[in-house]
Design an enzyme around this catalytic site. Structure first.
Site, PDB file in Angstrom:
ATOM      1  N   ASP A   1      -5.693   7.752  -1.540  1.00  0.00           N
ATOM      2  CA  ASP A   1      -6.542   6.983  -0.626  1.00  0.00           C
ATOM      3  C   ASP A   1      -8.003   7.343  -0.873  1.00  0.00           C
ATOM      4  O   ASP A   1      -8.607   8.133  -0.151  1.00  0.00           O
ATOM      5  CB  ASP A   1      -6.150   7.258   0.832  1.00  0.00           C
ATOM      6  CG  ASP A   1      -4.771   6.729   1.169  1.00  0.00           C
ATOM      7  OD1 ASP A   1      -4.469   5.590   0.793  1.00  0.00           O
ATOM      8  OD2 ASP A   1      -3.987   7.460   1.796  1.00  0.00           O
TER       9      ASP A   1
ATOM     10  N   HIS B   1       2.121   4.570  -2.984  1.00  0.00           N
ATOM     11  CA  HIS B   1       1.887   6.004  -2.846  1.00  0.00           C
ATOM     12  C   HIS B   1       2.994   6.867  -3.438  1.00  0.00           C
ATOM     13  O   HIS B   1       2.746   8.024  -3.805  1.00  0.00           O
ATOM     14  CB  HIS B   1       1.756   6.377  -1.366  1.00  0.00           C
ATOM     15  CG  HIS B   1       0.388   6.191  -0.790  1.00  0.00           C
ATOM     16  ND1 HIS B   1      -0.774   6.539  -1.457  1.00  0.00           N
ATOM     17  CD2 HIS B   1      -0.010   5.715   0.420  1.00  0.00           C
ATOM     18  CE1 HIS B   1      -1.815   6.270  -0.688  1.00  0.00           C
ATOM     19  NE2 HIS B   1      -1.384   5.779   0.449  1.00  0.00           N
TER      20      HIS B   1
ATOM     21  N   HIS C   1       0.834  -1.201   0.000  1.00  0.00           N
ATOM     22  CA  HIS C   1       0.000   0.000   0.000  1.00  0.00           C
ATOM     23  C   HIS C   1       0.869   1.252   0.000  1.00  0.00           C
ATOM     24  O   HIS C   1       0.704   2.150  -0.840  1.00  0.00           O
ATOM     25  CB  HIS C   1      -0.896  -0.046   1.245  1.00  0.00           C
ATOM     26  CG  HIS C   1      -1.733   1.177   1.475  1.00  0.00           C
ATOM     27  ND1 HIS C   1      -3.104   1.132   1.535  1.00  0.00           N
ATOM     28  CD2 HIS C   1      -1.403   2.478   1.715  1.00  0.00           C
ATOM     29  CE1 HIS C   1      -3.584   2.335   1.768  1.00  0.00           C
ATOM     30  NE2 HIS C   1      -2.560   3.177   1.887  1.00  0.00           N
ATOM     31  N   GLU C   2       1.793   1.317   0.955  1.00  0.00           N
ATOM     32  CA  GLU C   2       2.601   2.530   1.100  1.00  0.00           C
ATOM     33  C   GLU C   2       3.554   2.720  -0.075  1.00  0.00           C
ATOM     34  O   GLU C   2       3.770   3.854  -0.525  1.00  0.00           O
ATOM     35  CB  GLU C   2       3.377   2.497   2.413  1.00  0.00           C
ATOM     36  CG  GLU C   2       2.496   2.505   3.659  1.00  0.00           C
ATOM     37  CD  GLU C   2       1.563   3.702   3.727  1.00  0.00           C
ATOM     38  OE1 GLU C   2       1.899   4.766   3.165  1.00  0.00           O
ATOM     39  OE2 GLU C   2       0.485   3.577   4.328  1.00  0.00           O
TER      40      GLU C   2
END
Length: 351
Positions: A314, A305, A301-302
């Site tokens: 998000d 980004h 997920h990170e």
């Protein structure tokens, strides 16, 4: 002299937003401070998620900022949170106005001289109260969305009219060099046991990224894809494929730093313009190594980004909201970090 500006409202919600500033021009080194006011014009209470408001630390991009018509990048945090609960909402009472001052110079690059336009932009409260989840992350510039092929549904946004401010900058553009060098894993403020846990989590994240890349390279458009990214479309699929290729490359080949100093309740956060440093927080340590909302998935997920990787945002938190987003707006789903995480985790497993 305080400038007055017009108001833009989302009619169905009955909440209006305004942005104002005490100065119409700033010199070099002066901070840009704006006042955001939200007013409930209805006869009933309205709810907003706290992190969709200016009433606390700014941990998402809640503003559209442009200089001479060109979008200015957000440089603040992107935070991975659990799906929201009732405690995560703030109630706006009927007929009441709520204001907060926000300093923007630290989270947007205002170093260049020009005419800046600032608009507050967040999610309409009626959508939140109907679903009880955070379906969309809304502080996105239209130009950024268009560049990514993300269609913005203005009907689900609460936004102010823009305020104009002339800024005489230093003309020394802020920049963070992209780390180069061979693959490595370094730690900041992590104990020996935390370092061991993170090493295992990185391995789990690599396994997820490898599996995702293999699935996408095979051209599969099965339930796993449609669950998290919606109806198959060759253009969107190519975007997802490139995202996971970049995630895999970052995890396999880049110098990653994990910082353990965060004591907040959420999972983790990154600064999108500062690869490849990931800050892990309290929820990370209690998460499983793999599976839903796992340590490995959090790292996927990170990593997504970072602007140099996939520049995801998000738009939705939690499996339920992410799955709903895939149905309602696939173009947002392919830009949603949790959708990438859940595709990589693939629990329960789907073909």
């Amino acid at each position: 002299m305080t400038a007055a500006f017009s108001m833009s409202a989302y009619a169905a919600s009955g909440i209006t937003a305004t942005v104002s500033t005490d100065k119409q021009s700033l010199g070099p080194g002066e901070d840009l401070v704006v006042r955001v006011t939200l007013t409930n014009t209805t006869s009933a209470p309205q709810r907003l998620l706290k992190w969709h408001t200016p009433f606390g630390a700014i941990e998402e991009s809640l503003f559209d900022v442009s200089r001479d018509g060109v979008p200015v990048a957000y440089e603040g945090k992107h935070v991975k949170r659990p799906a929201p609960t009732a405690a995560d909402y703030v109630t706006l009472q009927p007929g009441k106005s709520y204001s907060a001052k926000v300093e923007l110079s630290a989270i947007y690059d205002l170093s260049m001289t020009g005419d800046y336009a600032i608009r507050f932009r967040t999610h309409a409260p009626d959508v939140l109260t109907k679903t009880g989840v955070r379906p969309d992350k809304v502080a996105k510039t239209e130009a950024e969305d268009a560049a990514k092929g993300v269609q913005v549904d203005e009907d689900d946004l609460l936004q102010s009219a823009p305020v104009q401010v002339w800024i005489e900058g230093t003309n020394q553009k802020r920049s963070v060099p992209i780390p180069t060098g061979e693959a490595s894993l370094a730690f900041s403020q992590c104990s020996a046991s935390q370092q061991s846990t993170i090493t295992s989590a990185i391995s789990a994240a690599k396994t997820m990224a490898n599996g995702a890349v293999s699935y996408l390279n095979a051209g599969t458009a099965g339930q796993r894809y449609t669950k998290w990214f919606g109806t198959y479309n060759s253009t969107r699929s190519a975007t997802v494929k490139s995202h996971f290729a970049n995630i895999k490359d970052a995890l396999d080949n880049k110098p990653i730093v994990v910082d353990c100093s965060c004591q907040e309740s959420y999972y983790a956060y990154v600064y999108p313009t500062q690869p490849y440093k990931i800050y892990v927080c309290n929820a990370f340590w209690s998460a499983p190594l793999s599976g839903t909302d796992s340590k490995g998935g959090t790292l996927v997920h990170e990593t997504s980004h970072f602007n140099v990787v996939a520049a995801t945002d998000d738009w939705a938190y939690g499996q339920s909201a992410a799955a709903s987003l895939a149905i309602s707006n696939p173009s947002r789903a392919i830009d949603n970090a949790d959708s990438h995480e859940y595709f990589g985790e693939n629990t329960p497993a789907l073909p």
